[in-house]
Design an enzyme around this catalytic site. Structure first.
Site, PDB file in Angstrom:
ATOM      1  CG  HIS A  96       4.795  -6.425  -0.966  1.00 48.18           C
ATOM      2  ND1 HIS A  96       4.961  -5.145  -1.394  1.00 48.18           N
ATOM      3  CD2 HIS A  96       3.548  -6.792  -1.366  1.00 48.18           C
ATOM      4  CE1 HIS A  96       3.860  -4.748  -2.045  1.00 48.18           C
ATOM      5  NE2 HIS A  96       3.002  -5.731  -2.041  1.00 48.18           N
TER       6      HIS A  96
ATOM      7  CB  SER B 192      -3.789   2.558   1.787  1.00 52.21           C
ATOM      8  OG  SER B 192      -3.928   1.939   0.538  1.00 52.21           O
TER       9      SER B 192
ATOM     10  CE  LYS C 111      -3.378  -1.086  -0.520  1.00 52.21           C
ATOM     11  NZ  LYS C 111      -3.754  -1.775  -1.799  1.00 52.21           N
TER      12      LYS C 111
HETATM   13  P1  A3P Z   1      -5.236   4.520  -1.324  1.00 57.33           P
HETATM   14  O1  A3P Z   1      -5.827   3.275  -0.741  1.00 57.33           O
HETATM   15  O2  A3P Z   1      -4.800   5.488  -0.255  1.00 57.33           O
HETATM   16  O3  A3P Z   1      -6.115   5.168  -2.339  1.00 57.33           O
HETATM   17  P2  A3P Z   1      -0.074  -0.425  -3.655  1.00 57.33           P
HETATM   18  O4  A3P Z   1      -0.047  -0.400  -5.138  1.00 57.33           O
HETATM   19  O5  A3P Z   1       1.278  -0.418  -3.021  1.00 57.33           O
HETATM   20  O6  A3P Z   1      -0.961  -1.523  -3.152  1.00 57.33           O
HETATM   21  O7  A3P Z   1      -0.713   0.963  -3.167  1.00 57.33           O
HETATM   22  C1  A3P Z   1      -2.065   1.239  -3.393  1.00 57.33           C
HETATM   23  C2  A3P Z   1      -2.294   2.693  -3.064  1.00 57.33           C
HETATM   24  O8  A3P Z   1      -1.717   3.508  -4.102  1.00 57.33           O
HETATM   25  C3  A3P Z   1      -3.786   3.040  -3.025  1.00 57.33           C
HETATM   26  O9  A3P Z   1      -3.900   4.109  -2.085  1.00 57.33           O
HETATM   27  C4  A3P Z   1      -4.010   3.517  -4.456  1.00 57.33           C
HETATM   28  O10 A3P Z   1      -5.158   4.296  -4.637  1.00 57.33           O
HETATM   29  C5  A3P Z   1      -2.727   4.325  -4.665  1.00 57.33           C
HETATM   30  N1  A3P Z   1      -2.439   4.569  -6.092  1.00 57.33           N
HETATM   31  C6  A3P Z   1      -2.342   3.682  -7.100  1.00 57.33           C
HETATM   32  N2  A3P Z   1      -2.112   4.303  -8.265  1.00 57.33           N
HETATM   33  C7  A3P Z   1      -2.067   5.631  -7.990  1.00 57.33           C
HETATM   34  C8  A3P Z   1      -1.892   6.794  -8.810  1.00 57.33           C
HETATM   35  N3  A3P Z   1      -1.718   6.738 -10.111  1.00 57.33           N
HETATM   36  N4  A3P Z   1      -1.906   8.013  -8.183  1.00 57.33           N
HETATM   37  C9  A3P Z   1      -2.077   8.102  -6.844  1.00 57.33           C
HETATM   38  N5  A3P Z   1      -2.264   7.025  -6.023  1.00 57.33           N
HETATM   39  C10 A3P Z   1      -2.258   5.806  -6.609  1.00 57.33           C
END
Ligand code: A3P
Length: 287
Positions: free
Chosen positions: A99, A129, A45
């Site tokens: 991870h 998140s 996240k």
């Molecule tokens: P949120 O849950 O705060 O919206 P990961 O890919 O490590 O699992 O992280 C997921 C988080 O990154 C989520 O956060 C997701 O919405 C955010 N995310 C993914 N793509 C994004 C983008 N292009 N711009 C901003 N946030 C992004």
């Protein structure tokens, strides 16, 4: 394959049995890296999918085709997942994601010294998140209330272990590895600067139009619509999209909508205890 109720313990950390087995975790720890490999490392996240997308575009020189036609988990496969072996590229450079904590990969990385990109995010936003993701992902235990989950996050007893140990481990190897660091917040604040820094680190030229293409196709709005990254390809019994969206809010600072004052204080204290000396490297708003 789904193994939704199974938990694997590796290096003292719990991993969802969905996509992880002892064999797949062991295989990651002894992975034969090549110097030409690029390894994206994150705690869950923290902006993994966003950085995967940006790296895809840097390697395609701005061409949206791979990002629009190949799922992210096949473009930058997770080293520790059980399908990893089937996605091995015969020739480099290979783009990989993990991870895993540093101690699990220390030996494998020391041999070949591939390029490592670590992305970190404000732990308060990571906790928020992660909580919402656990509510929709059936391969995690029920997170309970946000307050309960946040305490487990602080204690390091959530799946994937302690955020604090993860970042400390990956910060500790700066002299041993070819590693560079980014934050989720920097991607928001200075995307162009990040693309420049990434291209230089990877030794790839920045073709005209690259930044514009990344701005357009790697925005939260575009990625939310792209089925190759928005997780809508994943069956509902694994990821229940009636309970939330993977592309949830995509902002910095949402923690302020979730944290009580005492919980925020506990995070600040722990952050200072664990990362105090290094906190200046991160421009996170903790208050
Ligand atoms: P949120 O849950 O705060 O919206 P990961 O890919 O490590 O699992 O992280 C997921 C988080 O990154 C989520 O956060 C997701 O919405 C955010 N995310 C993914 N793509 C994004 C983008 N292009 N711009 C901003 N946030 C992004």
């Amino acid at each position: 394959m789904a193994r939704l109720a199974v938990t694997e313990t590796f290096f003292g950390i719990q991993f969802p049995g969905h996509l992880h087995t002892q064999d797949s975790l062991q295989a990651a720890a002894s992975f034969p890296f090549r110097p030409s490999d690029v390894l994206l490392v994150t705690y869950p996240k923290s902006g993994t999918t966003w950085m995967q997308e940006i790296l895809t575009f840097i390697h395609s020189e701005g061409d949206p085709e791979p990002a629009k036609t190949i799922p992210n988990w096949a473009r930058l496969p997770w080293l520790e997942h059980l399908y990893m072996g089937t996605l091995m590229e015969p020739k480099g450079p290979r783009l990989l994601t993990t991870h895993l904590p540093y101690p699990a990969l220390e030996e494998a990385l020391a041999k070949a010294k591939p390029k490592v990109i670590y992305v970190a995010r404000n732990p308060k936003d990571v906790a928020v998140s992660y909580y919402h993701f656990c509510r929709m992902a059936n391969f995690f235990p029920d997170p309970g209330s946000f307050e309960e989950f946040a305490q487990k996050f602080l204690d390091g007893t959530v799946h994937y272990g302690s955020w604090f140990e993860h970042i400390k481990g990956w910060l500790s190897c700066q002299d041993e590895l070819n590693i560079t660091y980014f934050t989720y917040e920097e991607l928001h604040q200075d995307l162009e600067g990040c693309v420049e820094r990434l291209s230089a680190f990877l030794g790839l030229p920045m073709k005209p139009g690259l930044v514009e293409s990344i701005r357009m196709h790697c925005s939260f709005a575009s990625m939310s619509k792209n089925t190759m990254v928005n997780t809508t390809l994943i069956p509902k019994e694994i990821l229940d999209t009636s309970k939330g969206q993977f592309m949830r809010k995509g902002i910095a600072g949402d923690w302020k909508n979730h944290f009580s004052a005492p919980l925020s204080e506990r995070f600040n204290t722990k952050f200072q205890e664990e990362l105090g000396g290094q906190a200046k490297h991160f421009q996170w708003v903790m208050d």
